[in-house]
Design a protein around this motif. Structure first.
Motif, PDB file in Angstrom:
ATOM      1  N   GLN A  13      42.951  40.483  44.963  1.00 40.32           N
ATOM      2  CA  GLN A  13      42.103  41.597  45.399  1.00 40.32           C
ATOM      3  C   GLN A  13      40.716  41.457  44.797  1.00 40.32           C
ATOM      4  O   GLN A  13      40.534  40.801  43.751  1.00 40.32           O
ATOM      5  CB  GLN A  13      42.728  42.926  44.994  1.00 40.32           C
ATOM      6  CG  GLN A  13      43.985  43.285  45.796  1.00 40.32           C
ATOM      7  CD  GLN A  13      44.420  44.716  45.566  1.00 40.32           C
ATOM      8  OE1 GLN A  13      44.244  45.246  44.476  1.00 40.32           O
ATOM      9  NE2 GLN A  13      44.990  45.329  46.581  1.00 40.32           N
ATOM     10  N   ALA A  14      39.764  42.071  45.441  1.00 39.78           N
ATOM     11  CA  ALA A  14      38.384  42.056  44.943  1.00 39.78           C
ATOM     12  C   ALA A  14      38.350  42.543  43.500  1.00 39.78           C
ATOM     13  O   ALA A  14      39.031  43.510  43.137  1.00 39.78           O
ATOM     14  CB  ALA A  14      37.495  42.928  45.819  1.00 39.78           C
ATOM     15  N   GLY A  15      37.571  41.848  42.693  1.00 42.72           N
ATOM     16  CA  GLY A  15      37.486  42.160  41.282  1.00 42.72           C
ATOM     17  C   GLY A  15      38.451  41.361  40.419  1.00 42.72           C
ATOM     18  O   GLY A  15      38.335  41.365  39.189  1.00 42.72           O
ATOM     19  N   GLY A  16      39.379  40.681  41.065  1.00 42.15           N
ATOM     20  CA  GLY A  16      40.371  39.896  40.333  1.00 42.15           C
ATOM     21  C   GLY A  16      39.852  38.528  39.931  1.00 42.15           C
ATOM     22  O   GLY A  16      38.684  38.186  40.157  1.00 42.15           O
ATOM     23  N   SER A  17      40.759  37.745  39.356  1.00 45.07           N
ATOM     24  CA  SER A  17      40.408  36.415  38.841  1.00 45.07           C
ATOM     25  C   SER A  17      41.414  35.376  39.290  1.00 45.07           C
ATOM     26  O   SER A  17      42.592  35.678  39.530  1.00 45.07           O
ATOM     27  CB  SER A  17      40.371  36.430  37.311  1.00 45.07           C
ATOM     28  OG  SER A  17      39.410  37.328  36.818  1.00 45.07           O
ATOM     29  N   ARG A  67      29.719  34.721  37.266  1.00 48.27           N
ATOM     30  CA  ARG A  67      31.103  35.084  37.616  1.00 48.27           C
ATOM     31  C   ARG A  67      32.040  33.883  37.507  1.00 48.27           C
ATOM     32  O   ARG A  67      33.206  34.047  37.152  1.00 48.27           O
ATOM     33  CB  ARG A  67      31.161  35.642  39.038  1.00 48.27           C
ATOM     34  CG  ARG A  67      30.324  36.888  39.264  1.00 48.27           C
ATOM     35  CD  ARG A  67      30.576  37.483  40.644  1.00 48.27           C
ATOM     36  NE  ARG A  67      30.200  36.577  41.726  1.00 48.27           N
ATOM     37  CZ  ARG A  67      31.047  36.147  42.660  1.00 48.27           C
ATOM     38  NH1 ARG A  67      32.309  36.524  42.649  1.00 48.27           N
ATOM     39  NH2 ARG A  67      30.628  35.339  43.624  1.00 48.27           N
ATOM     40  N   ASN A  84      35.940  34.800  38.140  1.00 45.98           N
ATOM     41  CA  ASN A  84      36.122  36.212  37.793  1.00 45.98           C
ATOM     42  C   ASN A  84      35.327  37.093  38.746  1.00 45.98           C
ATOM     43  O   ASN A  84      34.427  36.619  39.443  1.00 45.98           O
ATOM     44  CB  ASN A  84      35.653  36.457  36.355  1.00 45.98           C
ATOM     45  CG  ASN A  84      36.458  35.665  35.343  1.00 45.98           C
ATOM     46  OD1 ASN A  84      37.648  35.403  35.517  1.00 45.98           O
ATOM     47  ND2 ASN A  84      35.794  35.273  34.250  1.00 45.98           N
ATOM     48  N   SER A  85      35.656  38.369  38.745  1.00 50.47           N
ATOM     49  CA  SER A  85      34.945  39.343  39.585  1.00 50.47           C
ATOM     50  C   SER A  85      34.843  38.844  41.017  1.00 50.47           C
ATOM     51  O   SER A  85      33.764  38.874  41.632  1.00 50.47           O
ATOM     52  CB  SER A  85      33.549  39.619  39.016  1.00 50.47           C
ATOM     53  OG  SER A  85      33.638  40.107  37.692  1.00 50.47           O
ATOM     54  N   LEU A  86      35.954  38.394  41.551  1.00 49.05           N
ATOM     55  CA  LEU A  86      35.948  37.799  42.891  1.00 49.05           C
ATOM     56  C   LEU A  86      35.599  38.828  43.949  1.00 49.05           C
ATOM     57  O   LEU A  86      35.937  40.015  43.841  1.00 49.05           O
ATOM     58  CB  LEU A  86      37.306  37.174  43.183  1.00 49.05           C
ATOM     59  CG  LEU A  86      37.529  35.804  42.511  1.00 49.05           C
ATOM     60  CD1 LEU A  86      39.002  35.465  42.456  1.00 49.05           C
ATOM     61  CD2 LEU A  86      36.749  34.730  43.242  1.00 49.05           C
ATOM     62  N   LYS A  87      34.895  38.358  44.975  1.00 47.37           N
ATOM     63  CA  LYS A  87      34.455  39.187  46.083  1.00 47.37           C
ATOM     64  C   LYS A  87      35.060  38.651  47.384  1.00 47.37           C
ATOM     65  O   LYS A  87      35.371  37.462  47.482  1.00 47.37           O
ATOM     66  CB  LYS A  87      32.928  39.153  46.182  1.00 47.37           C
ATOM     67  CG  LYS A  87      32.205  39.549  44.917  1.00 47.37           C
ATOM     68  CD  LYS A  87      30.698  39.362  45.086  1.00 47.37           C
ATOM     69  CE  LYS A  87      29.955  39.727  43.817  1.00 47.37           C
ATOM     70  NZ  LYS A  87      28.485  39.549  43.967  1.00 47.37           N
ATOM     71  N   ASP A  90      33.877  35.395  48.665  1.00 44.66           N
ATOM     72  CA  ASP A  90      34.300  34.151  47.984  1.00 44.66           C
ATOM     73  C   ASP A  90      35.464  33.488  48.705  1.00 44.66           C
ATOM     74  O   ASP A  90      35.865  32.377  48.342  1.00 44.66           O
ATOM     75  CB  ASP A  90      34.709  34.439  46.542  1.00 44.66           C
ATOM     76  CG  ASP A  90      33.556  34.907  45.677  1.00 44.66           C
ATOM     77  OD1 ASP A  90      33.754  35.833  44.875  1.00 44.66           O
ATOM     78  OD2 ASP A  90      32.444  34.341  45.815  1.00 44.66           O
ATOM     79  N   SER A 122      39.582  42.994  50.205  1.00 44.44           N
ATOM     80  CA  SER A 122      38.802  44.152  49.723  1.00 44.44           C
ATOM     81  C   SER A 122      39.697  45.357  49.495  1.00 44.44           C
ATOM     82  O   SER A 122      40.851  45.380  49.860  1.00 44.44           O
ATOM     83  CB  SER A 122      37.723  44.494  50.748  1.00 44.44           C
ATOM     84  OG  SER A 122      38.311  44.764  51.998  1.00 44.44           O
TER      85      SER A 122
END
Length: 122
Positions: A13-17, A67, A84-87, A90, A122
């Motif tokens: 999910q968005a925000g994950g790593s 990131r 990190n902080s995946l969008k 990406d 997202s």
């Protein structure tokens, strides 16, 4: 002939790593630069990060700076990409590449991994 084997892709999910790995096999004595590229559907392949294997610092695309971090374990002949902080933007197939010179151009790299899918929802 250098062979590159990637692992570590997946869905997040968005925000994950996620952390990608790229292990180089056989003789790597001619390799002085390794890089990560990515290609999203309908888009051209773009460089994400590159690193000089002789101990130089890493460089990053503006879109991932701050990131993503790439590093190399020379003893294991393995390249890593910590994301990190995946969008959602990406999302792409990520490839590692190796060559004798560092460049932002994919044509400079002689060896490529098979690619690993990264999907960010997202």
């Amino acid at each position: 002939q250098v062979q590159l084997v990637e692992s570590g892709g997946g869905s997040v999910q968005a925000g994950g790593s996620l952390r990608l790995s790229c292990e180089a096999s056989t003789d790597t004595s001619s390799i002085f630069c390794m890089a990560w590229f990515r290609q999203a559907p309908g888009k051209e392949r773009e460089v994400v990060a590159r690193i000089d294997t002789r101990g130089g610092s890493a460089d990053y695309a503006d879109s991932v700076k701050g990131r993503f971090t790439t590093s190399r374990d020379n003893a294991k002949s393995t390249l890593y990409l910590q994301m990190n902080s995946l969008k959602p933007e990406d999302t792409a197939i990520y490839y590692c590449a190796a060559g004798s010179i560092c460049s932002w151009l994919d044509t400079a790299y002689s060896y490529w991994g098979q690619g690993t899918q990264v999907t960010v929802s997202s």
